[in-house]
Design a protein around this motif. Structure first.
Motif, PDB file in Angstrom:
ATOM      1  N   CYS A 487      -0.002   6.535  43.719  1.00 49.33           N
ATOM      2  CA  CYS A 487      -0.995   7.274  42.623  1.00 49.33           C
ATOM      3  C   CYS A 487      -1.423   6.199  41.588  1.00 49.33           C
ATOM      4  O   CYS A 487      -0.312   5.340  41.239  1.00 49.33           O
ATOM      5  N   ARG A 488      -2.636   6.328  41.128  1.00 54.25           N
ATOM      6  CA  ARG A 488      -2.969   5.560  39.938  1.00 54.25           C
ATOM      7  C   ARG A 488      -3.225   6.624  38.630  1.00 54.25           C
ATOM      8  O   ARG A 488      -3.863   7.439  38.826  1.00 54.25           O
ATOM      9  N   ARG A 489      -2.528   6.074  37.624  1.00 57.31           N
ATOM     10  CA  ARG A 489      -2.851   6.776  36.579  1.00 57.31           C
ATOM     11  C   ARG A 489      -3.498   5.790  35.519  1.00 57.31           C
ATOM     12  O   ARG A 489      -3.441   4.542  35.109  1.00 57.31           O
ATOM     13  N   ASP A 490      -5.130   6.269  35.305  1.00 60.35           N
ATOM     14  CA  ASP A 490      -5.947   5.179  34.884  1.00 60.35           C
ATOM     15  C   ASP A 490      -5.995   5.038  33.489  1.00 60.35           C
ATOM     16  O   ASP A 490      -4.937   5.779  32.717  1.00 60.35           O
ATOM     17  N   GLU A 491      -6.763   4.272  32.548  1.00 61.73           N
ATOM     18  CA  GLU A 491      -6.707   4.099  31.280  1.00 61.73           C
ATOM     19  C   GLU A 491      -6.692   5.386  30.564  1.00 61.73           C
ATOM     20  O   GLU A 491      -6.224   5.217  29.447  1.00 61.73           O
ATOM     21  N   ASP A 492      -7.496   6.146  31.077  1.00 62.90           N
ATOM     22  CA  ASP A 492      -7.349   7.663  30.208  1.00 62.90           C
ATOM     23  C   ASP A 492      -6.381   8.479  30.578  1.00 62.90           C
ATOM     24  O   ASP A 492      -6.450   9.702  30.058  1.00 62.90           O
ATOM     25  N   GLY A 493      -5.551   8.013  31.238  1.00 68.42           N
ATOM     26  CA  GLY A 493      -4.438   9.272  31.819  1.00 68.42           C
ATOM     27  C   GLY A 493      -4.808  10.040  32.951  1.00 68.42           C
ATOM     28  O   GLY A 493      -3.976  10.936  33.151  1.00 68.42           O
ATOM     29  N   TYR A 494      -6.012   9.708  33.787  1.00 68.31           N
ATOM     30  CA  TYR A 494      -6.315  10.643  34.840  1.00 68.31           C
ATOM     31  C   TYR A 494      -5.693   9.997  36.011  1.00 68.31           C
ATOM     32  O   TYR A 494      -5.536   8.851  36.154  1.00 68.31           O
ATOM     33  N   TYR A 495      -5.122  11.059  36.782  1.00 68.64           N
ATOM     34  CA  TYR A 495      -4.676  10.571  38.210  1.00 68.64           C
ATOM     35  C   TYR A 495      -5.471  10.504  39.200  1.00 68.64           C
ATOM     36  O   TYR A 495      -6.192  11.552  39.500  1.00 68.64           O
ATOM     37  N   ARG A 496      -5.132   9.568  40.032  1.00 68.38           N
ATOM     38  CA  ARG A 496      -6.220   9.358  41.279  1.00 68.38           C
ATOM     39  C   ARG A 496      -4.986   8.822  42.338  1.00 68.38           C
ATOM     40  O   ARG A 496      -4.490   7.973  42.674  1.00 68.38           O
ATOM     41  N   ILE A 497      -5.222   9.949  43.118  1.00 73.33           N
ATOM     42  CA  ILE A 497      -4.226   9.938  44.436  1.00 73.33           C
ATOM     43  C   ILE A 497      -4.778   8.690  45.475  1.00 73.33           C
ATOM     44  O   ILE A 497      -6.060   8.768  45.981  1.00 73.33           O
ATOM     45  N   LEU A 498      -3.829   7.915  45.962  1.00 67.34           N
ATOM     46  CA  LEU A 498      -4.299   6.724  46.694  1.00 67.34           C
ATOM     47  C   LEU A 498      -4.053   6.791  48.085  1.00 67.34           C
ATOM     48  O   LEU A 498      -4.631   6.077  49.081  1.00 67.34           O
ATOM     49  N   GLY A 499      -3.438   7.873  48.494  1.00 67.81           N
ATOM     50  CA  GLY A 499      -2.919   8.112  50.015  1.00 67.81           C
ATOM     51  C   GLY A 499      -1.421   7.914  50.201  1.00 67.81           C
ATOM     52  O   GLY A 499      -0.609   7.384  49.217  1.00 67.81           O
ATOM     53  N   ARG A 500      -0.876   8.126  51.359  1.00 64.34           N
ATOM     54  CA  ARG A 500       0.337   7.970  51.683  1.00 64.34           C
ATOM     55  C   ARG A 500       1.159   6.789  51.648  1.00 64.34           C
ATOM     56  O   ARG A 500       0.440   5.598  52.069  1.00 64.34           O
ATOM     57  N   VAL A 501       2.316   6.573  51.226  1.00 62.37           N
ATOM     58  CA  VAL A 501       2.765   5.101  51.078  1.00 62.37           C
ATOM     59  C   VAL A 501       3.891   5.242  52.174  1.00 62.37           C
ATOM     60  O   VAL A 501       4.651   4.484  52.418  1.00 62.37           O
ATOM     61  N   ASP A 502       4.213   6.482  53.012  1.00 63.44           N
ATOM     62  CA  ASP A 502       5.130   6.610  53.951  1.00 63.44           C
ATOM     63  C   ASP A 502       4.454   6.438  55.370  1.00 63.44           C
ATOM     64  O   ASP A 502       3.125   6.133  55.446  1.00 63.44           O
ATOM     65  N   ASP A 503       4.943   6.779  56.340  1.00 62.44           N
ATOM     66  CA  ASP A 503       4.450   6.421  57.615  1.00 62.44           C
ATOM     67  C   ASP A 503       3.695   7.848  58.096  1.00 62.44           C
ATOM     68  O   ASP A 503       3.951   8.241  59.264  1.00 62.44           O
ATOM     69  N   VAL A 504       3.116   8.564  57.185  1.00 59.93           N
ATOM     70  CA  VAL A 504       2.394   9.706  57.567  1.00 59.93           C
ATOM     71  C   VAL A 504       0.721   9.293  57.502  1.00 59.93           C
ATOM     72  O   VAL A 504       0.438   8.597  56.775  1.00 59.93           O
ATOM     73  N   ILE A 505       0.127   9.798  58.470  1.00 61.93           N
ATOM     74  CA  ILE A 505      -1.522   9.626  58.406  1.00 61.93           C
ATOM     75  C   ILE A 505      -2.093  10.795  58.304  1.00 61.93           C
ATOM     76  O   ILE A 505      -1.509  12.025  58.633  1.00 61.93           O
ATOM     77  N   ASN A 506      -3.241  10.753  57.701  1.00 58.62           N
ATOM     78  CA  ASN A 506      -3.855  11.990  57.395  1.00 58.62           C
ATOM     79  C   ASN A 506      -5.345  12.045  58.073  1.00 58.62           C
ATOM     80  O   ASN A 506      -6.172  11.304  57.617  1.00 58.62           O
ATOM     81  N   VAL A 507      -5.256  12.552  59.222  1.00 59.30           N
ATOM     82  CA  VAL A 507      -6.519  12.700  60.232  1.00 59.30           C
ATOM     83  C   VAL A 507      -7.254  13.880  59.901  1.00 59.30           C
ATOM     84  O   VAL A 507      -7.009  14.998  60.132  1.00 59.30           O
ATOM     85  N   SER A 508      -8.468  13.789  59.245  1.00 58.82           N
ATOM     86  CA  SER A 508      -9.302  15.040  58.994  1.00 58.82           C
ATOM     87  C   SER A 508      -8.391  15.994  58.226  1.00 58.82           C
ATOM     88  O   SER A 508      -8.640  17.184  58.306  1.00 58.82           O
ATOM     89  N   GLY A 509      -7.577  15.649  57.213  1.00 56.29           N
ATOM     90  CA  GLY A 509      -6.962  16.226  56.458  1.00 56.29           C
ATOM     91  C   GLY A 509      -5.732  16.937  57.222  1.00 56.29           C
ATOM     92  O   GLY A 509      -4.892  17.823  56.467  1.00 56.29           O
ATOM     93  N   HIS A 510      -5.220  16.584  58.427  1.00 55.83           N
ATOM     94  CA  HIS A 510      -4.218  17.189  59.154  1.00 55.83           C
ATOM     95  C   HIS A 510      -3.182  15.988  58.882  1.00 55.83           C
ATOM     96  O   HIS A 510      -3.356  14.837  59.387  1.00 55.83           O
ATOM     97  N   ARG A 511      -1.891  16.514  58.801  1.00 55.24           N
ATOM     98  CA  ARG A 511      -0.803  15.506  58.444  1.00 55.24           C
ATOM     99  C   ARG A 511      -0.321  15.154  59.896  1.00 55.24           C
ATOM    100  O   ARG A 511       0.338  16.083  60.489  1.00 55.24           O
ATOM    101  N   LEU A 512      -0.055  13.819  60.083  1.00 54.93           N
ATOM    102  CA  LEU A 512       0.797  13.463  61.491  1.00 54.93           C
ATOM    103  C   LEU A 512       1.661  12.390  61.053  1.00 54.93           C
ATOM    104  O   LEU A 512       1.200  11.466  60.450  1.00 54.93           O
ATOM    105  N   GLY A 513       2.857  12.323  61.720  1.00 58.39           N
ATOM    106  CA  GLY A 513       3.787  11.409  61.399  1.00 58.39           C
ATOM    107  C   GLY A 513       3.464  10.291  62.416  1.00 58.39           C
ATOM    108  O   GLY A 513       3.376  10.890  63.908  1.00 58.39           O
TER     109      GLY A 513
END
Ligand code: WTA
Length: 637
Positions: A487-513
């Motif tokens: 995740c990034r917290r920008d200069e204004d303090g807003y959060y932007r999710i960058l995606g998984r940092v582990d070995d999980v993939i997100n296919v069409s919003g479905h979580r798969l290991g």
């Protein structure tokens, strides 16, 4: 007591209070509900040896709050408005009074079939009202529901039934989806060959097509309903009694059963539903998710019903009979709040404007997204073409484990910013940590997203294996809940999710290991080993790329295209279509370090089309492997 966040100042006040006096804050929220006995203590927690209890020793039944509580003022209000897959079939609606009655009746069916408080009931159902009714019927009698998405295979269903030791399976003959029908009963039959704990299967007639019924095991839903009356007193539950199990994928091993309990989940899903979407009494609310996922649990069933809302439930798919389906339903039902996934938005965007222009969409007030990062193009399209530039988009970040929305704009209250989930909701204390576990203070920083204080709807354990829960969520960074997201917290303090940092993939919003998919691939007899990574996909967000090493002798007998098809079939068989690799590349070896670790970083880069900048490859056992993989990379069609 403030019942709703109406403006920025309310938000600031609520947020501050939720941090400085969390117990007081949540106690006030909990007061809105019917408790059979009040709690002794609002919160007890330990993030090291993980244990969390909310509203300790409080007694209640969540369905009394979803249903009975509304009978006085909302009994004739529509609770669930169901829209079938086939537009020629009529809708079905249930007022709060009718839903209450249906839930009580089905609760009696479960009781008649011996279901006890605390026992697990597995649901493998199409998106029909009976699914929501059955979920609530379980909660009515204190049985723990475990809903398994209808797209999972027999093997995946059996694994989930066995892990939860479920006694009863609720299913249907077929599930209509677009122009197809899913043979749910047939899959359930296959699963039940390997599920010794199942005593009975109760089968709903959805399409009326013929299915096999096993004597002494399979019962018809409609027959059972005829044998019961429509009164069923709610079972009195402890605040911390499990409400449901929902299986989800992680970076290692098989999917785990995330356990949510009663009191905290109730308070938090209602609070977030009311505030994030700014639901008002006569609004029509539609969440397009499937009840097989957490979004359907929290924001089709529990959250909306707790707030006495009208919740639309849709059986079909966004592109059937054409790409205007969502918008036609929005106009017809005068939907005010619409909540969907970025993958659906991208798919519809790709079909072109003409499907949108046919509709007015003037009832819409609030739009929402969930499940994966939304890219800027999709956000803008949603904003301008669907929301006509005046509907706030709530980009809601949360997880199966969090039970409810965590970081999100509050519609019309917090400013939105394309691709940003923006700010934490009251009660949520996010922190960003570097890889060594140091908190990154201030703004303009990027790190591992963790939460440092409990919130009411957080998971309590993973079914049957508390160690696994502790290891997965509370050991990477000591004393914090680790989300697995960057995740990034920008200069204004807003959060932007960058995606998984582990070995999980997100296919069409479905979580798969990735490990889960690899295990399935490795079951093919010609496969020696495999590595699966995600790569950017225009519609799905991420696609699945599989690198597979095959036994050379076996490859001589079978051709490469054949073996690729077989590998895809094995994955469909072991997990389901949602896990089918988009691309399979047969390789002679995987890039491994001298200690045998696969360098996934390189595989990810190759899969996303990069041909250079692989970083330091000097630790590789055989650097020439990288070039050979690059040459054989599977291109987009
Ligand atoms: C991702 C779904 C970016 C994230 C409710 C998370 C998101 C995982 C968002 C959980 C969002 C969910 N922006 N990413 N608004 N919402 N995610 O358990 O990676 O199916 O960890 O829960 O989806 O997926 P799950």
């Amino acid at each position: 007591m403030m019942s709703r966040i109406n403006n920025l100042e309310d938000y600031a006040v609520d947020y501050r209070k939720s941090v400085t006096e969390p117990e007081k804050f949540w106690a006030e929220q909990a007061e809105r509900f019917v408790w059979r006995k009040k709690w002794d203590k609002v919160l007890e927690h330990d993030f090291h040896d993980y244990n969390v209890e909310w509203f300790k020793n409080g007694k209640l039944n969540i369905t009394e709050n979803c249903l009975d509580r509304h009978l006085l003022n909302r009994s004739d209000k529509i609770a669930i408005h169901w829209v079938p897959n086939d537009p020629k079939e009529p809708d079905r609606t249930f007022t709060y009074r009718e839903l209450h009655e249906e839930v009580c009746r089905f609760a009696n069916v479960l009781k008649r079939n011996g279901v006890q408080k605390g026992e697990r009931v597995c649901l493998y159902m199409p998106m029909v009202p009976e699914l929501a009714i059955a979920v609530l019927a379980c909660a009515r009698i204190g049985a723990i529901h475990s809903v398994v998405f209808g797209g999972f295979s027999a093997n995946a269903l059996a694994d989930r039934i066995n892990d939860a030791d479920a006694r009863i399976l609720l299913t249907a003959d077929f599930g209509p989806r677009g122009s197809k029908k899913i043979a749910l009963k047939e899959v359930a039959d296959e699963a039940m060959e390997n599920t010794p704990s199942i005593r009975k299967a109760i089968v709903l007639q959805r399409t009326g097509d013929e299915v096999n019924m096993v004597e002494d095991r399979d019962l018809w839903w409609h027959d059972e309903l005829e044998r019961v009356d429509n009164e069923c007193a709610p079972e009195i539950m402890d605040s911390e009694d499990p409400l449901f199990i929902l299986y989800t994928s992680g970076s290692t091993g098989k999917p785990k059963g995330v356990v949510h309990t009663t009191g905290g989940y109730m308070v938090y899903t209602a609070y977030t539903f009311r505030n994030v979407f700014q639901y008002k009494e006569d609004d029509v609310y539609w969440c397009t998710a499937d009840i097989g996922w957490i979004t359907g649990h929290s924001y089709i069933v529990y959250g909306p019903l707790l707030e006495g809302a009208t919740s639309v439930m849709f059986e079909g798919v966004p592109t059937y009979p054409d790409a205007g389906r969502f918008w036609r339903v929005v106009d017809r039902l005068r939907v005010n709040i619409f909540y969907t996934a970025p993958t659906a938005i991208r798919a519809l965007m790709a079909q072109g404007q003409e499907y949108v222009e046919l509709y007015k969409l003037d009832s819409l007030k609030v739009l929402g997204t969930v499940g994966e990062p939304i890219n800027r193009e999709a956000w803008e399209w949603y904003h301008h073409h669907i929301g006509k530039g005046h509907c706030p988009i709530v980009d809601t970040w949360w997880q199966t484990e969090t039970g409810g929305i965590m970081i999100s704009p509050i519609a019309g209250v917090l400013p939105t910013k394309p691709t940003y989930a923006t700010l934490p909701l009251p009660g949520i204390q996010p922190v960003l940590l570097d890889n060594d576990g140091n908190e990154l203070h201030g703004n303009g920083v990027e790190g591992n997203l963790c939460i440092k204080f409990p919130w009411p709807s957080m998971l309590r354990t993973t079914w049957g294996d508390h160690e696994r829960c502790k290891n997965t969520y509370f050991s990477t960074f000591k004393g914090y809940y680790f989300t697995g997201d960057g995740c990034r917290r920008d200069e204004d303090g807003y959060y932007r999710i960058l995606g998984r940092v582990d070995d999980v993939i997100n296919v069409s919003g479905h979580r798969l290991g990735t490990a889960e998919v690899e295990n399935a691939i490795n079951m093919h007899e010609a496969v020696i080993e495999s590595a699966v990574v995600g790569y950017p996909h225009d519609i799905k967000g991420q696609g699945i790329y599989a690198y597979v090493v095959c036994d050379a002798d076996k490859l001589e007998i079978t051709t490469v295209p054949e073996i690729k098809d077989e590998i895809m079939d094995v994955v469909i068989d072991k997990i389901g279509k949602i896990a089918r690799p988009d691309k399979v590349q047969i390789v002679r070896g995987l890039p491994k370090t001298r200690s045998g670790k696969i360098m996934r970083r390189i595989l990810r880069k190759i899969a996303s089309g990069e041909t250079s900048n692989f970083g330091d490859t000097s630790t590789l056992l055989d650097p020439s492997i990288v070039d050979s993989i690059k040459i054989g990379v599977v291109k987009d069609e």
